[in-house]
Design a protein around this motif. Structure first.
Motif, short mmCIF file in Angstrom:
data_model
loop_
_atom_site.label_atom_id
_atom_site.label_comp_id
_atom_site.label_asym_id
_atom_site.label_seq_id
_atom_site.Cartn_x
_atom_site.Cartn_y
_atom_site.Cartn_z
N GLY A 187 0.81 -1.22 0.00
CA GLY A 187 0.00 0.00 0.00
C GLY A 187 0.83 1.26 0.00
O GLY A 187 0.51 2.24 -0.68
N VAL A 188 1.94 1.25 0.75
CA VAL A 188 2.80 2.43 0.82
C VAL A 188 3.47 2.69 -0.52
O VAL A 188 3.51 3.83 -1.01
N ASP A 189 3.98 1.64 -1.14
CA ASP A 189 4.73 1.78 -2.39
C ASP A 189 3.84 2.20 -3.55
O ASP A 189 4.22 3.07 -4.35
N VAL A 190 2.66 1.64 -3.64
CA VAL A 190 1.79 1.88 -4.80
C VAL A 190 0.87 3.07 -4.60
O VAL A 190 0.72 3.93 -5.48
N PHE A 191 0.27 3.17 -3.41
CA PHE A 191 -0.77 4.18 -3.19
C PHE A 191 -0.42 5.23 -2.14
O PHE A 191 -1.22 6.12 -1.88
N ARG A 192 0.77 5.13 -1.55
CA ARG A 192 1.15 6.02 -0.44
C ARG A 192 0.14 5.93 0.69
O ARG A 192 -0.18 6.92 1.36
N MET A 193 -0.32 4.71 0.92
CA MET A 193 -1.31 4.46 1.97
C MET A 193 -0.70 3.53 3.01
O MET A 193 -0.15 2.48 2.68
N TRP A 194 -0.80 3.93 4.29
CA TRP A 194 -0.44 3.04 5.37
C TRP A 194 -1.73 2.43 5.90
O TRP A 194 -2.55 3.13 6.51
N LEU A 195 -1.95 1.16 5.60
CA LEU A 195 -3.26 0.53 5.81
C LEU A 195 -4.31 1.37 5.10
O LEU A 195 -4.24 1.52 3.89
N ASN A 196 -5.26 1.95 5.80
CA ASN A 196 -6.29 2.76 5.14
C ASN A 196 -6.05 4.26 5.29
O ASN A 196 -6.93 5.07 4.97
N GLU A 197 -4.88 4.64 5.76
CA GLU A 197 -4.57 6.05 6.00
C GLU A 197 -3.73 6.61 4.85
O GLU A 197 -2.71 6.04 4.48
N ASP A 198 -4.17 7.74 4.30
CA ASP A 198 -3.48 8.40 3.20
C ASP A 198 -2.31 9.21 3.77
O ASP A 198 -2.52 10.24 4.43
N LEU A 199 -1.11 8.77 3.52
CA LEU A 199 0.07 9.44 4.08
C LEU A 199 0.27 10.83 3.47
O LEU A 199 0.75 11.75 4.14
N ARG A 200 -0.09 10.99 2.19
CA ARG A 200 0.04 12.31 1.56
C ARG A 200 -0.93 13.31 2.17
O ARG A 200 -0.61 14.49 2.34
N LYS A 201 -2.12 12.83 2.52
CA LYS A 201 -3.09 13.72 3.17
C LYS A 201 -2.61 14.14 4.54
O LYS A 201 -2.74 15.31 4.94
N ILE A 202 -2.04 13.20 5.29
CA ILE A 202 -1.49 13.53 6.60
C ILE A 202 -0.36 14.55 6.47
O ILE A 202 -0.24 15.48 7.27
N ALA A 203 0.46 14.40 5.43
CA ALA A 203 1.56 15.34 5.22
C ALA A 203 1.04 16.74 4.87
O ALA A 203 1.58 17.75 5.35
N ARG A 204 -0.02 16.80 4.05
CA ARG A 204 -0.57 18.11 3.68
C ARG A 204 -1.22 18.81 4.87
O ARG A 204 -1.13 20.04 5.01
N GLU A 205 -1.85 18.06 5.73
CA GLU A 205 -2.57 18.66 6.86
C GLU A 205 -1.68 18.92 8.06
O GLU A 205 -2.09 19.61 9.00
N GLY A 206 -0.49 18.36 8.07
CA GLY A 206 0.39 18.50 9.22
C GLY A 206 0.98 19.89 9.34
O GLY A 206 1.32 20.53 8.34
N ILE A 207 1.13 20.36 10.56
CA ILE A 207 1.72 21.66 10.84
C ILE A 207 3.22 21.52 11.05
O ILE A 207 4.01 22.30 10.52
N ASN A 208 3.60 20.53 11.84
CA ASN A 208 5.02 20.27 12.07
C ASN A 208 5.21 18.77 12.30
O ASN A 208 4.24 18.01 12.39
N SER A 209 6.44 18.39 12.44
CA SER A 209 6.75 16.96 12.56
C SER A 209 6.22 16.37 13.86
O SER A 209 5.76 15.22 13.89
N ALA A 210 6.31 17.12 14.95
CA ALA A 210 5.86 16.61 16.24
C ALA A 210 4.37 16.27 16.19
O ALA A 210 3.93 15.23 16.69
N GLU A 211 3.59 17.15 15.57
CA GLU A 211 2.15 16.88 15.45
C GLU A 211 1.88 15.65 14.59
O GLU A 211 0.98 14.85 14.90
N THR A 212 2.64 15.51 13.52
CA THR A 212 2.45 14.35 12.64
C THR A 212 2.78 13.06 13.37
O THR A 212 2.05 12.06 13.24
N LEU A 213 3.85 13.05 14.15
CA LEU A 213 4.21 11.86 14.89
C LEU A 213 3.13 11.49 15.90
O LEU A 213 2.79 10.31 16.06
N LYS A 214 2.57 12.48 16.56
CA LYS A 214 1.51 12.22 17.53
C LYS A 214 0.27 11.68 16.83
O LYS A 214 -0.40 10.78 17.34
N LYS A 215 -0.04 12.24 15.67
CA LYS A 215 -1.22 11.78 14.93
C LYS A 215 -1.07 10.33 14.49
O LYS A 215 -2.01 9.53 14.60
N LEU A 216 0.11 9.97 14.00
CA LEU A 216 0.34 8.59 13.59
C LEU A 216 0.23 7.63 14.78
O LEU A 216 -0.31 6.53 14.65
#
Length: 475
Positions: A270-299
């Motif tokens: 999923g990560v390689d083909v669709f940039r999806m971790w299970l059912n979570e869109d990693l590109r969407k998380i990257a776009r919505e993230g403010i900083n790295s700390a927030e992204t790590l907490k969200k994951l």
């Protein structure tokens, strides 16, 4: 002189006597003639008996001939099938797939070799002599059938040279660029902290591929990372996972590793083909993230709230729960567990990474995660010479061709990287088998951090060097 020879001599003399002297049974010489006739008759009877016995026992029994013919037919047909299979599949030799030296064929050969081996006496007729000669020829054919694959496999190494050259043309250049970032094996100790509890209060063993996949997923989800860097990392990891999975397939043979490796395969697809971790869109998380700390907490929160039905036996847990447990532990380690990093240099210290993450230095965190991935892959690939060596001797003759050629191609692909890794100092574990497991590495490196903070410059090379040289000579 044999009885038969005496018989024929007496017969010839008697004919000459009757012809030349016209002997009659007169009173004068009757007794001498009668004695001669009696002796002649006795010798004639004995010769006839002796000739019959010799004829009976000198001829092969019909049933032996039938058995020999049937066994020879079966062996000949199976050898012909080997030849046909070899030509039709373009083998480098005639594989012993249908005619092999197992118990059944050894029995058939024992019967087929009856004439040339057991019956050492001469044959009375040309047909019998031809049968024995044919069986001797068949015996030589059988020996050649079994020796030919070994002779060709030992002498015909041109094919392996071709595959080595083929591998040299397909060297993983992106993986090489990633591994060049590694300056030690410390990333093996830092990716997962003992201070972070598992989501489901069950400790899972780690595997090389799942750790790399989880770290790569986190790096992709970081905000404000250029797309070309993300693509480069994904391609580099894709090349590295090919070899990491080989190490796991051949050396991670414990039953508790199977489901974890399956989880890594499923998540990476999923990560390689669709940039999806299970059912979570990693590109969407990257776009919505403010900083790295927030992204790590969200994951970490996503992983903690993953729905699933934990089984009593963790080995039977669903793949998504295994992946979630890995994501939670690793993201929490990067975010919170910095105490083990405080004694390292500013370049690699966890404290420095956390400060930069809170300040919004996403690029720096992305680079540090890439280095951690490189450290893990470097540690994993030090096991690759053992895998190559095993592929040379892992199976029977009929299956060894593809294994040997694949090993030769691996040498061509990875020789440059392995020459670099052979200068690294390896953990001094009890057995070489422990070097195949990431958790064994992690525990040892944590206990001996000073020995692994930088490249080994004391001239000590890894045991993989000798194995690689041996594999190169075999090829």
């Amino acid at each position: 002189m044999s009885v038969c020879d005496e018989y024929y001599e007496w017969k010839w003399n008697a004919i000459n006597l009757r012809k030349n002297y016209n002997l009659s049974c007169s009173n004068d010489n009757y007794l001498s003639q009668q004695d001669s006739c009696n002796t002649y008759n006795e010798i004639s009877d004995a010769c006839c008996f002796d000739h019959g016995v010799n004829k009976q026992y000198a001829s092969p029994m019909p049933w032996i001939g039938i058995y020999v013919a049937a066994a020879s037919l079966v062996c000949s047909l199976t050898m012909a099938a080997n030849v046909f299979h070899g030509f039709s599949h373009r083998k480098l030799w005639f594989p012993c797939r249908f005619f092999t030296l197992n118990a059944a064929y050894l029995t058939l050969l024992g019967v087929a070799m009856k004439l040339p081996v057991d019956l050492s006496a001469g044959m009375p007729t040309p047909v019998d002599q031809l049968a024995k000669l044919t069986s001797t020829t068949f015996m030589c054919t059988v020996i050649g059938e079994e020796e030919l694959p070994l002779q060709i496999m030992k002498n015909n190494w041109d094919a392996t040279d071709h595959f080595i050259q083929k591998g040299e043309k397909r060297r993983p250049k992106f993986l090489k660029e990633l591994l060049d970032k590694s300056t030690s094996f410390m990333g093996v100790a830092r990716f997962d902290s003992d201070k972070v509890s598992s989501v489901y209060f069950v400790e899972f063993p780690n595997c090389w591929s799942l750790a790399v996949v989880t770290l790569t997923s986190i790096a992709i989800a970081l905000p404000n990372i250029k797309d070309d860097k993300v693509k480069w990392l994904i391609r580099s990891v894709s090349e590295g996972l090919v070899y990491a999975k080989l190490v796991e397939k051949f050396l991670n043979v414990r039953s508790d590793m199977v489901n974890i490796r399956n989880a890594a395969d499923s998540v990476w697809l999923g990560v390689d083909v669709f940039r999806m971790w299970l059912n979570e869109d990693l590109r969407k998380i990257a776009r919505e993230g403010i900083n790295s700390a927030e992204t790590l907490k969200k994951l970490a929160d996503i992983a903690k709230n993953m729905n699933g039905d934990p089984k009593e036996d963790p080995l039977n847990w669903p793949i998504n729960l295994i992946a979630a447990n890995s994501m939670y532990r690793i993201s929490q380690t990067v975010l919170q567990d910095h105490e083990d990093w405080t004694h390292q240099t500013d370049e690699t210290a966890m404290t420095s990474i956390l400060l930069q993450a809170h300040e919004g230095s996403n690029e720096t965190l992305f680079e540090q995660l890439s280095i951690m991935i490189a450290d893990i892959l470097c540690a994993c690939l030090t096991n690759l010479p053992r895998v190559i060596n095993m592929k040379f001797f892992c199976c029977g003759v009929e299956k060894r061709e593809n294994s040997v050629l694949h090993a030769a191609q691996l040498i061509g692909e990875m020789e440059e990287i392995l020459k670099i890794l052979q200068e690294r100092k390896l953990p001094s574990l009890d057995t070489a088998d422990k070097l195949a497991y990431i958790d064994e590495w992690r525990d040892y490196v944590k206990a001996n951090p000073v020995a692994f903070t930088s490249l080994n410059n004391d001239g000590t090379s890894s045991s993989g060097s000798a194995v690689l040289v041996k594999c190169r000579r075999l090829a």
